[in-house]
Design a protein around this motif. Structure first.
Motif, short mmCIF file in Angstrom:
data_model
loop_
_atom_site.label_atom_id
_atom_site.label_comp_id
_atom_site.label_asym_id
_atom_site.label_seq_id
_atom_site.Cartn_x
_atom_site.Cartn_y
_atom_site.Cartn_z
N LYS A 251 39.64 39.13 40.73
CA LYS A 251 38.48 38.82 41.55
C LYS A 251 38.94 37.89 42.65
O LYS A 251 39.55 36.85 42.38
CB LYS A 251 37.40 38.14 40.70
N MET B 222 35.86 42.58 44.06
CA MET B 222 36.38 43.03 42.77
C MET B 222 36.59 44.54 42.83
O MET B 222 35.98 45.23 43.64
CB MET B 222 35.39 42.71 41.65
N GLU C 261 41.08 34.44 39.64
CA GLU C 261 40.04 34.74 38.67
C GLU C 261 40.14 36.23 38.35
O GLU C 261 40.30 37.06 39.24
CB GLU C 261 38.67 34.41 39.27
N PHE C 262 40.06 36.56 37.07
CA PHE C 262 40.28 37.94 36.64
C PHE C 262 39.05 38.50 35.95
O PHE C 262 38.35 37.79 35.24
CB PHE C 262 41.48 38.02 35.70
N SER C 263 38.81 39.78 36.16
CA SER C 263 37.76 40.47 35.41
C SER C 263 38.40 40.99 34.13
O SER C 263 39.57 41.36 34.10
CB SER C 263 37.16 41.60 36.23
N ARG C 264 37.63 40.98 33.05
CA ARG C 264 38.16 41.37 31.75
C ARG C 264 37.28 42.42 31.10
O ARG C 264 36.10 42.52 31.38
CB ARG C 264 38.24 40.14 30.84
N ASP C 265 37.87 43.19 30.18
CA ASP C 265 37.10 44.16 29.42
C ASP C 265 36.48 43.46 28.21
O ASP C 265 36.59 42.24 28.05
CB ASP C 265 37.98 45.36 29.01
N GLN D 152 41.56 43.30 33.51
CA GLN D 152 41.38 44.61 34.12
C GLN D 152 41.53 44.60 35.64
O GLN D 152 41.84 45.61 36.23
CB GLN D 152 39.99 45.17 33.77
N SER E 54 32.78 37.70 47.19
CA SER E 54 33.67 38.00 46.07
C SER E 54 34.02 39.48 46.15
O SER E 54 33.14 40.32 46.38
CB SER E 54 33.01 37.72 44.73
N SER F 115 35.10 47.39 37.82
CA SER F 115 35.03 46.16 37.03
C SER F 115 33.60 45.68 36.94
O SER F 115 32.76 45.97 37.77
CB SER F 115 35.88 45.06 37.67
N SER F 116 33.36 44.90 35.90
CA SER F 116 32.00 44.35 35.75
C SER F 116 31.91 42.95 36.31
O SER F 116 32.86 42.29 36.55
CB SER F 116 31.62 44.34 34.28
N GLU G 5 44.99 31.45 36.15
CA GLU G 5 43.53 31.35 36.06
C GLU G 5 43.10 29.93 35.69
O GLU G 5 42.16 29.38 36.27
CB GLU G 5 43.01 32.36 35.03
#
Length: 94
Positions: free
Chosen positions: A68, A89, A55-59, A65, A87, A93-94, A49
């Motif tokens: 991306k 995802m 690129e990662f989505s996170r909680d 989580q 993008s 995920s948010s 990253e």
């Protein structure tokens, strides 16, 4: 007859005790190995990253989580140009 039964029970008890202690140690070793692998995996993902490779989505606690995926495309046909950025995802995920 009674001596055979007692011998069988003693043998079974010893076998159970040895097997149980072996499997408890193996379970502990496996837990330690899994924790170390999770730590190393997180380090590698953070390195990717920071290098801009992913690129990662996170909680809410910062745990990864999902990934991306950023895409970009240019299409040219004669004098017309179409540019598309997207993008992708995971759904939850948010």
């Amino acid at each position: 007859m009674l001596l055979s039964l007692i011998s069988m029970l003693v043998g079974a008890t010893i076998t159970w005790w040895v097997a149980r202690s072996y499997y408890e140690k193996a379970s502990h070793d496996l837990s330690m190995e899994a924790a170390e692998l999770k730590k190393l995996n997180t380090l590698m993902l953070r390195g990717m990253e920071e290098a801009g490779m992913a690129e990662f989505s996170r909680d809410h606690e910062g745990n990864i989580q999902g990934m991306k995926i950023n895409m970009s495309s240019n299409i040219q046909a004669g004098s017309a140009t179409i540019k598309c950025d997207a993008s992708v995802m995971p759904k939850n995920s948010s």
